[in-house]
Design an enzyme around this catalytic site. Structure first.
Site, PDB file in Angstrom:
ATOM      1  N   ASN A 107      49.679  38.338  37.988  1.00 60.85           N
ATOM      2  CA  ASN A 107      49.657  38.967  39.149  1.00 60.85           C
ATOM      3  C   ASN A 107      49.192  38.396  40.211  1.00 60.85           C
ATOM      4  OD1 ASN A 107      49.850  42.294  38.793  1.00 60.85           O
ATOM      5  ND2 ASN A 107      48.861  41.301  36.822  1.00 60.85           N
ATOM      6  N   LEU A 148      32.171  42.260  35.796  1.00 61.05           N
ATOM      7  CA  LEU A 148      31.853  43.341  36.922  1.00 61.05           C
ATOM      8  C   LEU A 148      31.111  42.756  38.125  1.00 61.05           C
ATOM      9  CD1 LEU A 148      30.370  46.252  34.776  1.00 61.05           C
ATOM     10  CD2 LEU A 148      32.445  46.217  36.402  1.00 61.05           C
ATOM     11  N   HIS A 182      44.916  47.893  37.705  1.00 65.21           N
ATOM     12  CA  HIS A 182      44.507  48.219  36.273  1.00 65.21           C
ATOM     13  C   HIS A 182      45.599  48.792  35.507  1.00 65.21           C
ATOM     14  CE1 HIS A 182      41.630  49.379  33.063  1.00 65.21           C
ATOM     15  NE2 HIS A 182      42.522  50.301  33.059  1.00 65.21           N
TER      16      HIS A 182
HETATM   17  C1  GRF Z   1      46.701  42.998  34.116  1.00 68.67           C
HETATM   18  O1  GRF Z   1      47.282  43.861  33.312  1.00 68.67           O
HETATM   19  C2  GRF Z   1      46.003  43.590  35.320  1.00 68.67           C
HETATM   20  O2  GRF Z   1      46.266  45.106  35.405  1.00 68.67           O
HETATM   21  C3  GRF Z   1      44.698  43.833  34.387  1.00 68.67           C
HETATM   22  O3  GRF Z   1      44.262  42.257  33.596  1.00 68.67           O
HETATM   23  C4  GRF Z   1      45.933  41.857  33.696  1.00 68.67           C
HETATM   24  C5  GRF Z   1      45.903  40.470  34.301  1.00 68.67           C
HETATM   25  O4  GRF Z   1      47.113  39.855  33.739  1.00 68.67           O
HETATM   26  N1  GRF Z   1      43.364  43.920  35.295  1.00 68.67           N
HETATM   27  P1  GRF Z   1      47.582  38.591  34.862  1.00 68.67           P
HETATM   28  O5  GRF Z   1      46.500  37.658  34.411  1.00 68.67           O
HETATM   29  O6  GRF Z   1      47.854  38.736  36.300  1.00 68.67           O
HETATM   30  O7  GRF Z   1      48.870  38.274  34.345  1.00 68.67           O
END
Ligand code: GRF
Length: 209
Positions: free
Chosen positions: A30, A105, A122
């Site tokens: 991400n 957190l 999420h």
């Molecule tokens: C994603 O599925 C996001 O929604 C969650 O943690 C995961 C992170 O994946 N909070 P990446 O490290 O971005 O590949």
């Protein structure tokens, strides 16, 4: 996302508007999607912060030429670690924070320093399946509709105001891996564009930037 060619990191004081920091603990797919999109926008990614020295997200950031910093949480309190995060954010004059798989957190101290400016992605349709096992829990549920939530971060665990949800219907025959791939595809598409839309809107309102 891994293997794509990074856009060059080119912050420009004149055309950039908002400065974004990303916090990630792991893979960083991400983060990479956000970095690619923000580099094509008028906004800047200032830095990537991770609590995990092994996070692949750090390598992705270095490939992009984006400052990648480790803020250890071991052997000290969360408050002390966050004071270091706050100093880094302050040094880079960060306006917005995107959590992208950040497995800690945040305390009210950090949250209150960036009101309505910390966003999380999420991998479930909140309020269903908060926490770290959202994909497995979604998969194990009988739910036909699955998806993602982009939300502001508040004091709770995955409880903040929802900005956007996107979903898809499964037919029940997908493997966990296939379902996970569909979830990540939604994340990579909608997280970057949502962050940019928020930064654009905030700038247009002249709020705090
Ligand atoms: C994603 O599925 C996001 O929604 C969650 O943690 C995961 C992170 O994946 N909070 P990446 O490290 O971005 O590949």
């Amino acid at each position: 996302m891994h293997g794509t060619r990074p856009c060059p990191y080119s912050p420009s004081a004149s055309s950039s508007v908002a400065k974004l920091a990303v916090l990630a603990s792991g893979n960083g797919s991400n983060f990479e999607a956000v970095a690619e999109a923000v580099n094509r926008s008028r906004h800047d990614i200032s830095c990537l912060l991770s609590d995990n020295p092994e996070a692949f997200a750090l390598s992705r950031a270095r490939r992009f030429g984006i400052p990648a910093l480790v803020v250890p949480y071991a052997n000290r309190s969360r408050e002390e670690a966050e004071e270091e995060i706050l100093r880094v954010l302050d040094n880079y004059r960060v306006d917005f924070i995107a959590l992208a798989g950040f497995m800690r957190l945040l305390t009210p101290r950090l949250l209150d320093a960036y009101p309505e400016s910390i966003v999380n992605i999420h991998p479930s349709l909140l309020p269903k399946y908060p926490g770290t096992r959202a994909i497995q829990d979604s998969y194990a549920s009988g739910d036909r509709e699955l998806g993602i939530t982009i939300h502001y971060v508040d004091y709770g665990l995955d409880t903040g105001p929802v900005i956007l949800q996107k979903s898809f219907c499964r037919d029940g025959r997908e493997s966990l891996e296939e379902m996970e791939a569909r979830i990540h595809a939604l994340e990579h598409r909608y997280y970057p564009e949502t962050l940019i839309r928020i930064m654009d809107a905030r700038e247009e309102k002249g709020d705090g930037l």
